[in-house]
Design a protein around this motif. Sequence first.
Motif, PDB file in Angstrom:
ATOM      1  N   ASP A 197      -9.885  -4.588 -10.554  1.00 37.27           N
ATOM      2  CA  ASP A 197      -9.064  -3.974  -9.846  1.00 37.27           C
ATOM      3  C   ASP A 197      -7.064  -3.728 -10.408  1.00 37.27           C
ATOM      4  N   VAL A 198      -6.675  -3.812 -11.901  1.00 37.77           N
ATOM      5  CA  VAL A 198      -5.740  -4.229 -12.957  1.00 37.77           C
ATOM      6  C   VAL A 198      -4.620  -3.442 -12.252  1.00 37.77           C
ATOM      7  N   ARG A 199      -4.667  -2.194 -12.668  1.00 38.30           N
ATOM      8  CA  ARG A 199      -3.786  -1.500 -11.432  1.00 38.30           C
ATOM      9  C   ARG A 199      -3.121  -1.505 -10.327  1.00 38.30           C
ATOM     10  N   MET A 200      -4.048  -1.968  -9.620  1.00 37.92           N
ATOM     11  CA  MET A 200      -3.704  -1.816  -8.519  1.00 37.92           C
ATOM     12  C   MET A 200      -2.874  -2.803  -8.568  1.00 37.92           C
ATOM     13  N   LYS A 201      -3.097  -4.232  -8.823  1.00 35.93           N
ATOM     14  CA  LYS A 201      -2.497  -5.784  -8.886  1.00 35.93           C
ATOM     15  C   LYS A 201      -0.990  -5.682  -9.576  1.00 35.93           C
ATOM     16  N   LYS A 202      -1.200  -4.634 -10.243  1.00 39.26           N
ATOM     17  CA  LYS A 202       0.418  -4.492 -10.822  1.00 39.26           C
ATOM     18  C   LYS A 202       1.506  -3.589  -9.965  1.00 39.26           C
ATOM     19  N   VAL A 203       0.795  -2.766  -9.704  1.00 39.59           N
ATOM     20  CA  VAL A 203       1.264  -2.329  -8.702  1.00 39.59           C
ATOM     21  C   VAL A 203       1.845  -3.107  -7.775  1.00 39.59           C
ATOM     22  N   PHE A 204       1.253  -4.184  -6.837  1.00 43.38           N
ATOM     23  CA  PHE A 204       1.662  -4.664  -6.170  1.00 43.38           C
ATOM     24  C   PHE A 204       2.636  -5.732  -6.291  1.00 43.38           C
ATOM     25  N   ASP A 205       2.345  -6.709  -7.483  1.00 42.81           N
ATOM     26  CA  ASP A 205       3.159  -7.214  -8.218  1.00 42.81           C
ATOM     27  C   ASP A 205       4.638  -6.970  -8.264  1.00 42.81           C
ATOM     28  N   ALA A 206       4.913  -5.791  -8.849  1.00 38.87           N
ATOM     29  CA  ALA A 206       6.183  -5.296  -8.663  1.00 38.87           C
ATOM     30  C   ALA A 206       6.408  -4.913  -7.911  1.00 38.87           C
ATOM     31  N   GLU A 207       5.456  -4.521  -7.042  1.00 43.58           N
ATOM     32  CA  GLU A 207       5.793  -4.472  -5.641  1.00 43.58           C
ATOM     33  C   GLU A 207       6.510  -5.599  -4.454  1.00 43.58           C
TER      34      GLU A 207
ATOM     35  N   ILE B 179       0.996  -1.368  -0.076  1.00 45.89           N
ATOM     36  CA  ILE B 179      -0.071  -0.304  -0.207  1.00 45.89           C
ATOM     37  C   ILE B 179       1.146   1.220  -0.788  1.00 45.89           C
ATOM     38  N   ALA B 180       2.248   0.814   0.672  1.00 48.05           N
ATOM     39  CA  ALA B 180       2.789   1.992   0.593  1.00 48.05           C
ATOM     40  C   ALA B 180       3.462   2.609  -0.439  1.00 48.05           C
ATOM     41  N   LYS B 181       3.369   1.162  -1.444  1.00 48.73           N
ATOM     42  CA  LYS B 181       3.674   1.778  -2.886  1.00 48.73           C
ATOM     43  C   LYS B 181       2.734   2.206  -3.913  1.00 48.73           C
ATOM     44  N   LEU B 182       2.000   1.892  -3.158  1.00 48.79           N
ATOM     45  CA  LEU B 182       0.361   2.386  -4.141  1.00 48.79           C
ATOM     46  C   LEU B 182      -0.065   3.798  -3.987  1.00 48.79           C
TER      47      LEU B 182
ATOM     48  N   LEU C 273      -1.883   8.338   3.002  1.00 49.86           N
ATOM     49  CA  LEU C 273      -2.759   6.844   2.012  1.00 49.86           C
ATOM     50  C   LEU C 273      -3.653   6.314   3.912  1.00 49.86           C
ATOM     51  N   ASP C 274      -4.053   6.412   4.386  1.00 52.52           N
ATOM     52  CA  ASP C 274      -5.209   5.992   5.278  1.00 52.52           C
ATOM     53  C   ASP C 274      -5.616   4.685   4.679  1.00 52.52           C
ATOM     54  N   ILE C 275      -4.950   3.860   6.174  1.00 51.39           N
ATOM     55  CA  ILE C 275      -5.333   2.650   5.665  1.00 51.39           C
ATOM     56  C   ILE C 275      -6.960   1.979   7.055  1.00 51.39           C
ATOM     57  N   GLN C 276      -7.580   1.685   6.804  1.00 51.40           N
ATOM     58  CA  GLN C 276      -8.565   1.047   7.817  1.00 51.40           C
ATOM     59  C   GLN C 276      -9.012   0.052   7.827  1.00 51.40           C
ATOM     60  N   TYR C 277      -9.054  -1.028   9.028  1.00 50.76           N
ATOM     61  CA  TYR C 277      -8.923  -2.317   8.774  1.00 50.76           C
ATOM     62  C   TYR C 277     -10.662  -2.503   8.888  1.00 50.76           C
ATOM     63  N   ARG C 278     -10.436  -3.389   8.270  1.00 45.19           N
ATOM     64  CA  ARG C 278     -12.752  -4.153   8.677  1.00 45.19           C
ATOM     65  C   ARG C 278     -11.480  -5.788   9.040  1.00 45.19           C
ATOM     66  N   ALA C 279     -12.777  -6.148   9.973  1.00 50.79           N
ATOM     67  CA  ALA C 279     -11.863  -8.241  10.105  1.00 50.79           C
ATOM     68  C   ALA C 279     -13.407  -8.681   9.221  1.00 50.79           C
TER      69      ALA C 279
END
Length: 301
Positions: free
Chosen positions: A241-251, A71-74, A83-89
């Motif tokens: 969420d193709v763009r988000m996946k691309k960032v996640f995979d690269a990182e 998420i930091a890379k995102l 970019l705030d992170i909210q958590y949900r159980a």
Amino acid sequence: MWLNHIFRGAVLLCLASSSLAQTPLPDSWDKIKESQRITVGYRPDGLPFAYEMGETKKPVGYAIEICQALIAKLQQSMGLARLDIQYRAINGQTRFTDLASGAIDVDCSNTTNTKDRRESKHVSFSLPYYIAGVRMLVKSDSGINDVDDLSGKRVITTKGTTSLQVLERRVAVNGLKIQHSECLTHDACFKAVQAGTADVWLMDDILLAAHRAQSEKPEQVKLIGKLMSIEPLSLMMRDTDVRMKKVFDAEMRVLSQNFEITRLYKKWFESPLPGKTFALNVPMSYLLTDMLRFPSDKFDN
């Protein structure tokens, strides 16, 4: 006649509502960027991947830290100052419905990447951060040592997990007659074996080991049998969420190459766990070592 018109109208309305309910949500990139907030789903009983710390209930764990790094890379890719992170159980069932509805943007729990989920749930997965395998947990004095000993036994799986499919295949191949039921959480399954209301719990080996390690009397239960499956655990998002996946995979590739995942692995699998009084002492498997060297998200399981 007017009743027929009303009936047809009601049917068309229901069909339209059903169609809208099944329409996949669009790419969440713009929504996340505009709100400067991303909602992360986690399993409170998914130690060491995710669990809640003390009275604050703050989620921590191996998957949580990897998710935070991605998420930091995102955030950087979006050009955001924050970019705030909210958590949900979530649990085994709600992780899919919450993702589909937009209640969460990414699932950072111990979720297996499978072909069926990619196709039927309209989801995609990051490169794996762990390779697990389904095994069995029983009482130490149960006399159960392998799959062939399951006939007539009360076998449980956690609702919404791939363990059920693994069990069904084994039952069919081995011609077993068992009593099967499901429990909503991992904790409930573990307690059922402890209490003797179930004989066997099928689940990812590392989660079985984690529940055993944190129990008051770990010697009373044991893991048995060989690996019954290969489970690549990954972050899950909507397939739009193709763009988000691309960032996640690269990182993920970066984290593998600079040995950050290795460092995190030692912290969460080979050292005393934060907020706990024990360590899992589970060395990295050759399957995960190879996956980090040659990462892939293509699995036909």
